[in-house]
Design a protein around this motif. Structure first.
Motif, PDB file in Angstrom:
ATOM      1  N   ILE A  13     -12.647  18.888 -42.319  1.00  0.00           N
ATOM      2  CA  ILE A  13     -13.518  18.888 -40.722  1.00  0.00           C
ATOM      3  C   ILE A  13     -12.483  19.644 -40.034  1.00  0.00           C
ATOM      4  O   ILE A  13     -11.354  19.290 -39.486  1.00  0.00           O
ATOM      5  N   ILE A  14     -13.007  20.619 -39.523  1.00  0.00           N
ATOM      6  CA  ILE A  14     -12.727  21.730 -38.466  1.00  0.00           C
ATOM      7  C   ILE A  14     -13.007  21.027 -37.289  1.00  0.00           C
ATOM      8  O   ILE A  14     -14.008  20.925 -36.949  1.00  0.00           O
ATOM      9  N   VAL A  15     -11.902  20.720 -36.363  1.00  0.00           N
ATOM     10  CA  VAL A  15     -12.211  20.142 -34.974  1.00  0.00           C
ATOM     11  C   VAL A  15     -12.102  21.022 -34.094  1.00  0.00           C
ATOM     12  O   VAL A  15     -11.123  21.949 -33.915  1.00  0.00           O
ATOM     13  N   ILE A  16     -13.403  21.284 -33.425  1.00  0.00           N
ATOM     14  CA  ILE A  16     -13.325  22.136 -32.364  1.00  0.00           C
ATOM     15  C   ILE A  16     -12.805  22.046 -31.100  1.00  0.00           C
ATOM     16  O   ILE A  16     -13.061  20.734 -30.626  1.00  0.00           O
ATOM     17  N   GLU A  17     -11.543  22.508 -30.967  1.00  0.00           N
ATOM     18  CA  GLU A  17     -10.809  22.089 -29.606  1.00  0.00           C
ATOM     19  C   GLU A  17     -11.174  23.048 -28.531  1.00  0.00           C
ATOM     20  O   GLU A  17     -10.833  22.579 -27.224  1.00  0.00           O
ATOM     21  N   GLN A  18     -11.553  24.286 -28.681  1.00  0.00           N
ATOM     22  CA  GLN A  18     -11.917  25.217 -27.606  1.00  0.00           C
ATOM     23  C   GLN A  18     -13.441  25.757 -27.765  1.00  0.00           C
ATOM     24  O   GLN A  18     -13.762  26.064 -29.088  1.00  0.00           O
ATOM     25  N   HIS A  19     -14.156  26.132 -26.581  1.00  0.00           N
ATOM     26  CA  HIS A  19     -15.581  26.476 -26.843  1.00  0.00           C
ATOM     27  C   HIS A  19     -15.568  27.886 -27.535  1.00  0.00           C
ATOM     28  O   HIS A  19     -16.189  28.139 -28.424  1.00  0.00           O
ATOM     29  N   SER A  20     -14.397  28.479 -27.528  1.00  0.00           N
ATOM     30  CA  SER A  20     -14.338  30.017 -27.880  1.00  0.00           C
ATOM     31  C   SER A  20     -14.252  29.964 -29.537  1.00  0.00           C
ATOM     32  O   SER A  20     -14.423  30.839 -30.108  1.00  0.00           O
ATOM     33  N   GLU A  21     -13.875  28.675 -30.106  1.00  0.00           N
ATOM     34  CA  GLU A  21     -13.548  28.709 -31.483  1.00  0.00           C
ATOM     35  C   GLU A  21     -15.107  28.751 -32.267  1.00  0.00           C
ATOM     36  O   GLU A  21     -15.020  29.179 -33.365  1.00  0.00           O
ATOM     37  N   VAL A  22     -16.203  28.269 -31.801  1.00  0.00           N
ATOM     38  CA  VAL A  22     -17.417  28.218 -32.352  1.00  0.00           C
ATOM     39  C   VAL A  22     -17.928  29.385 -33.027  1.00  0.00           C
ATOM     40  O   VAL A  22     -18.282  29.484 -34.117  1.00  0.00           O
ATOM     41  N   SER A  43      -1.791  23.425 -37.707  1.00  0.00           N
ATOM     42  CA  SER A  43      -1.188  24.764 -37.947  1.00  0.00           C
ATOM     43  C   SER A  43      -1.777  25.480 -39.322  1.00  0.00           C
ATOM     44  O   SER A  43      -1.850  24.695 -40.216  1.00  0.00           O
ATOM     45  N   LYS A  44      -1.485  26.659 -39.477  1.00  0.00           N
ATOM     46  CA  LYS A  44      -1.754  27.306 -40.671  1.00  0.00           C
ATOM     47  C   LYS A  44      -0.828  26.945 -41.951  1.00  0.00           C
ATOM     48  O   LYS A  44      -1.038  26.260 -43.133  1.00  0.00           O
ATOM     49  N   PRO A  45       0.451  26.739 -41.562  1.00  0.00           N
ATOM     50  CA  PRO A  45       1.458  26.297 -42.600  1.00  0.00           C
ATOM     51  C   PRO A  45       1.146  24.822 -43.051  1.00  0.00           C
ATOM     52  O   PRO A  45       1.423  24.247 -44.037  1.00  0.00           O
ATOM     53  N   GLU A  46       1.029  23.904 -41.989  1.00  0.00           N
ATOM     54  CA  GLU A  46       0.628  22.540 -42.245  1.00  0.00           C
ATOM     55  C   GLU A  46      -0.651  22.525 -43.002  1.00  0.00           C
ATOM     56  O   GLU A  46      -0.906  21.500 -43.996  1.00  0.00           O
ATOM     57  N   LEU A  47      -1.727  23.243 -42.761  1.00  0.00           N
ATOM     58  CA  LEU A  47      -2.953  23.191 -43.616  1.00  0.00           C
ATOM     59  C   LEU A  47      -2.855  23.536 -44.887  1.00  0.00           C
ATOM     60  O   LEU A  47      -3.321  22.909 -45.874  1.00  0.00           O
ATOM     61  N   MET A  48      -2.099  24.647 -45.365  1.00  0.00           N
ATOM     62  CA  MET A  48      -1.459  25.156 -46.572  1.00  0.00           C
ATOM     63  C   MET A  48      -0.570  24.037 -47.397  1.00  0.00           C
ATOM     64  O   MET A  48      -1.119  23.667 -48.603  1.00  0.00           O
ATOM     65  N   ILE A  49       0.093  23.144 -46.816  1.00  0.00           N
ATOM     66  CA  ILE A  49       0.443  21.876 -47.358  1.00  0.00           C
ATOM     67  C   ILE A  49      -0.540  20.965 -47.697  1.00  0.00           C
ATOM     68  O   ILE A  49      -0.497  20.405 -48.811  1.00  0.00           O
ATOM     69  N   ALA A  50      -1.544  20.663 -46.597  1.00  0.00           N
ATOM     70  CA  ALA A  50      -2.436  19.637 -46.885  1.00  0.00           C
ATOM     71  C   ALA A  50      -3.355  20.192 -47.979  1.00  0.00           C
ATOM     72  O   ALA A  50      -3.711  19.200 -48.743  1.00  0.00           O
ATOM     73  N   LEU A  51      -3.717  21.309 -47.933  1.00  0.00           N
ATOM     74  CA  LEU A  51      -4.633  21.527 -49.077  1.00  0.00           C
ATOM     75  C   LEU A  51      -4.050  21.641 -50.499  1.00  0.00           C
ATOM     76  O   LEU A  51      -4.677  21.286 -51.390  1.00  0.00           O
ATOM     77  N   VAL A 110      -9.427  15.805 -44.846  1.00  0.00           N
ATOM     78  CA  VAL A 110      -8.481  16.848 -44.417  1.00  0.00           C
ATOM     79  C   VAL A 110      -8.914  17.126 -42.711  1.00  0.00           C
ATOM     80  O   VAL A 110      -9.830  17.781 -42.777  1.00  0.00           O
ATOM     81  N   ILE A 111      -7.984  16.602 -41.599  1.00  0.00           N
ATOM     82  CA  ILE A 111      -8.648  16.949 -40.540  1.00  0.00           C
ATOM     83  C   ILE A 111      -7.676  18.344 -40.018  1.00  0.00           C
ATOM     84  O   ILE A 111      -6.512  18.319 -40.026  1.00  0.00           O
ATOM     85  N   CYS A 112      -8.538  19.284 -39.351  1.00  0.00           N
ATOM     86  CA  CYS A 112      -7.818  20.429 -38.901  1.00  0.00           C
ATOM     87  C   CYS A 112      -7.848  20.230 -37.437  1.00  0.00           C
ATOM     88  O   CYS A 112      -8.947  20.798 -36.871  1.00  0.00           O
ATOM     89  N   ASN A 113      -6.698  20.381 -36.619  1.00  0.00           N
ATOM     90  CA  ASN A 113      -6.883  20.357 -35.172  1.00  0.00           C
ATOM     91  C   ASN A 113      -5.817  21.519 -34.893  1.00  0.00           C
ATOM     92  O   ASN A 113      -5.380  22.427 -35.640  1.00  0.00           O
ATOM     93  N   GLY A 114      -5.697  21.645 -33.441  1.00  0.00           N
ATOM     94  CA  GLY A 114      -4.868  22.721 -33.136  1.00  0.00           C
ATOM     95  C   GLY A 114      -5.590  24.050 -32.837  1.00  0.00           C
ATOM     96  O   GLY A 114      -6.823  24.241 -33.205  1.00  0.00           O
ATOM     97  N   TYR A 115      -5.025  25.165 -32.444  1.00  0.00           N
ATOM     98  CA  TYR A 115      -5.637  26.457 -32.128  1.00  0.00           C
ATOM     99  C   TYR A 115      -5.604  27.044 -33.400  1.00  0.00           C
ATOM    100  O   TYR A 115      -4.760  26.976 -34.323  1.00  0.00           O
ATOM    101  N   GLU A 173      -7.930  33.277 -39.741  1.00  0.00           N
ATOM    102  CA  GLU A 173      -7.040  33.056 -41.072  1.00  0.00           C
ATOM    103  C   GLU A 173      -6.922  31.532 -41.206  1.00  0.00           C
ATOM    104  O   GLU A 173      -7.251  30.897 -42.305  1.00  0.00           O
ATOM    105  N   TYR A 174      -6.662  30.637 -40.266  1.00  0.00           N
ATOM    106  CA  TYR A 174      -6.843  29.253 -40.140  1.00  0.00           C
ATOM    107  C   TYR A 174      -8.144  28.814 -40.546  1.00  0.00           C
ATOM    108  O   TYR A 174      -8.216  27.752 -41.525  1.00  0.00           O
ATOM    109  N   ILE A 175      -9.350  29.245 -39.919  1.00  0.00           N
ATOM    110  CA  ILE A 175     -10.476  28.865 -40.101  1.00  0.00           C
ATOM    111  C   ILE A 175     -10.916  29.100 -41.714  1.00  0.00           C
ATOM    112  O   ILE A 175     -11.317  28.243 -42.608  1.00  0.00           O
TER     113      ILE A 175
END
Length: 664
Positions: free
Chosen positions: A188-197, A145-153, A163-168, A172-174
């Motif tokens: 690494i941004i993990v593509i979870e849904q086709h619509s994210e590409v 999530s965005k809050p978790e990614l803010m902690i990670a960075l 740093v692996i990025c999962n979830g919807y 802003e997240y991207i």
């Protein structure tokens, strides 16, 4: 010393067919509560019958009672969570060393680059300890999530770790993930849904940075256990084979072929069966090899989470266990990837895993204190003859005295029949309240007597097996299941539970644990039993008016974060404990974190402290003006109310105020 309530004496009854005079050893305690099996070398019982923790699984141990005593000197009392930070470090080291050994033994040419999924426990002290322990191994972070990614960075420092990025993901997240790329991090941004590409491509061009991408594949292989439905073809996340081909073509068309570096899958939070893990790894490795042959550089295969925790110590494929070790897990992951890549003539990837539960579950112990007890046999029946005795009471007395010389099963049947008859008479008005009370007390006394087998009895009638459950006492503990053990209530997760002392004595009371919420589901009434998988009660010791502490173990994963505010009890106190390097069995409490106070919790639900005080003062003033309350009494009541707002949410011992008056 904080006083505790005095309890009426327990009725004398044995938990097993052995009498209290039978010998009882520390080995018996270890076997009953199974410390050695689920403890993984981290928990045991010392010669004085106290539970000890071995954070590094070596000769150094910490007695939990000593931690409780030191916490009391600091003004903290149960309920609290004790976190053994050295145990977190040990788990990080063990996982990384296991993969290093597997890579060496298989002559595997890739590396291991594990990441910790922050969602399992986002507490700062936990995450920082993991990052510090993982630094020599280039151990990274996973965010969902965005809050978790803010902690990670913010916490991520090692350019060689991931740093692996999962979830919807929204824009802003991207964009946040790409900020990490600009800072030189392997995000690494993990593509979870086709619509994210499309969004990833658009924002990457706006930010003028080439992304690192992964694809989460939707495997046919499904997980097992409580979280099996989160995997397989009906999973919430992941791309099917046709969707993967579509994304691959789109990335090539947009000139981003070199951006795709990782294949990811996830088959559950707790996978008990190693065969399931092997099947999933083989299937995912085939996807990886397929993408390499399509011309993508790749480089990483992320096997996700799933590394289990043996909560019951059975080492089986039961949902609360695991039929493999950390070392076996690492060997099987590495060996199966290697076999698939060799057969496809593809260079092996670097291995990534997102093991969260296995890293943090063992480090935390929830300590609760028994506050009261509820017992069906607490009040003995009046067996004296009375002229007012109605026939049903007389018959129950005869069954208790066994005047007809019946066997246990016959007495049980007759007593049940007479109990129902007494209830019917009471409902119809033919039996008064005193008679109803005497009938109930007689019935439970009969059941208590029936627990002891007859001398010539060869076997236990199946019907009488229910007596232990029927007669189990309820030990009222000062905590909230909904706050501290949410998985036990929500998904019947079994946690090891045991008394923290008196283990040099035989436990003679079967009990369930009930919390202090006003919800009937606020209880622990399902406990580990290796013979029956679980049992509805726990053998404990009689209460004698002194503090009696119980520990719930392996609660470091998810429970801290997912607990709710039912009844507004809030977070418990926390103690962060470290081994003292220069002492054999020394420790120190490095940090304490106070649990929630009333004011904090009320603010969460939009109640303002000052406004509440004003409203209460207005009512006290009105009572004073109408002479219902004297002025001095009104001031005392207002101060009392305001002090409670700043106080703790959990209960205080009932005799505390009385002891204070006596100067104790």
């Amino acid at each position: 010393m904080v006083p505790v309530p005095t309890f009426p004496p327990h009725p004398t009854h044995a938990v097993t067919n052995k009498t209290a005079a039978d010998s009882w050893t520390i080995a018996d305690a270890n076997a009953l509560y199974n410390f050695e099996k689920w403890g993984g070398g981290h928990f045991n019982v010392d010669e004085k019958g106290a539970v000890c923790v071995n954070p590094r699984a070596d000769h150094r141990s910490i007695r939990l009672l000593d931690v409780i005593k030191e916490a009391a000197e600091m003004g903290l009392k149960p309920p609290f969570s004790i976190r053994f930070q050295d145990l977190i470090r040990h788990r990080v080291e063990r996982l990384n060393d296991a993969f290093a050994a597997a890579i060496k033994s298989e002559a595997y040419e890739g590396e291991y680059r594990g990441v910790f999924p922050i969602k399992v426990n986002q507490l700062r002290e936990v995450v920082e300890e993991i990052i510090d322990a993982g630094e020599p191994y280039h151990y990274g972070i996973e965010a969902g999530s965005k809050p978790e990614l803010m902690i990670a960075l913010a916490l991520h420092r090692d350019a060689s770790s991931l740093v692996i990025c999962n979830g919807y993901k929204d824009d802003e997240y991207i964009r946040l993930a790409l900020l990490g790329r600009k800072l030189g991090k392997q995000v690494i941004i993990v593509i979870e849904q086709h619509s994210e590409v499309e969004a990833i491509i658009r924002i990457a061009r706006e930010e003028k940075v080439e992304p690192l991408l992964g694809i989460r594949v939707k495997l046919v292989t499904a997980g097992e256990g409580k979280w099996a439905e989160s995997s397989g073809e009906e999973a919430k996340f992941g791309l099917t084979a046709p969707e993967i081909m579509s994304v691959a073509e789109h990335l090539k068309k947009e000139g981003l072929k070199n951006a795709l570096r990782l294949v990811h899958f996830h088959i559950g939070s707790q996978v008990p069966n190693i065969l399931t893990i092997k099947k999933a790894v083989v299937e995912a490795a085939r996807f990886y090899c397929g993408l390499v042959k399509l011309g993508f550089p790749m480089g990483f295969l992320d096997v996700g989470g799933g590394l289990g925790v043996d909560y019951d110590g059975s080492c089986t494929a039961y949902e609360s266990s695991m039929n493999y070790t950390v070392e076996q897990y690492a060997r099987d992951v590495v060996a199966n990837i290697l076999e698939v890549c060799r057969s496809a003539d593809v260079a092996v990837p670097n291995v990534v895993s997102e093991s969260g539960r296995a890293i943090v579950a063992p480090h935390s112990v929830l300590v609760v204190e028994v506050f009261d007890r509820i017992s069906k046999t607490m009040i003995p029946p009046d067996t004296r003859k009375s002229a007012k005795d109605v026939p049903v009471i007389k018959e129950l007395k005869d069954i208790l005295a066994n005047k007809r010389k019946l066997n246990r099963q016959e007495r049980f049947h007759d007593a049940g029949q007479k109990k129902e008859e007494a209830y019917s008479l009471f409902t119809l008005g033919y039996l008064d309240l005193a008679g109803r009370a005497q009938a109930e007390a007689l019935y439970w006394r009969i059941c208590q007597d029936l627990r002891t087998p007859e001398p010539d009895e060869d076997f236990e009638p199946e019907e009488l097996g229910i007596l232990d459950k029927l007669l189990a006492e309820q030990y009222v503990c000062n905590f909230s299941v909904f706050q501290s053990l949410i998985d036990h209530w929500a998904c019947d997760q079994l946690f090891p539970v045991a008394p923290l002392h008196h283990l040099d004595k035989r436990p003679t009371v079967n009990a369930t644990l009930v919390d202090i919420t006003c919800d009937s589901e606020g209880k622990i009434s399902n406990f580990i039993d290796l013979e029956e998988d679980s049992r509805p009660y726990l053998p404990l010791h009689p209460l004698d008016g002194k503090p009696y502490y119980i520990g719930v173990f392996l609660v470091g994963a998810y429970q801290d974060i997912m607990g709710d505010l039912h009844n507004l009890f809030g977070r418990v106190n926390e103690l962060h404990v470290f081994l003292e390097d220069d002492e054999e069995d020394g420790f120190f409490i490095e940090e304490t974190i106070n649990g929630s106070n009333v004011c904090d919790l009320l603010s969460y639900i939009q109640f303002d402290e000052r406004e509440l005080c004003r409203q209460m003062k207005r009512q006290i003033d009105d009572a004073t003006k109408s002479d219902r309350v004297k002025p001095r009494e009104g001031v005392r009541l207002q101060n009392f109310y305001e002090d409670l707002l700043k106080g703790k949410t959990y209960l205080k011992p009932r005799l505390a105020a009385e002891a204070k008056k006596k100067g104790k």
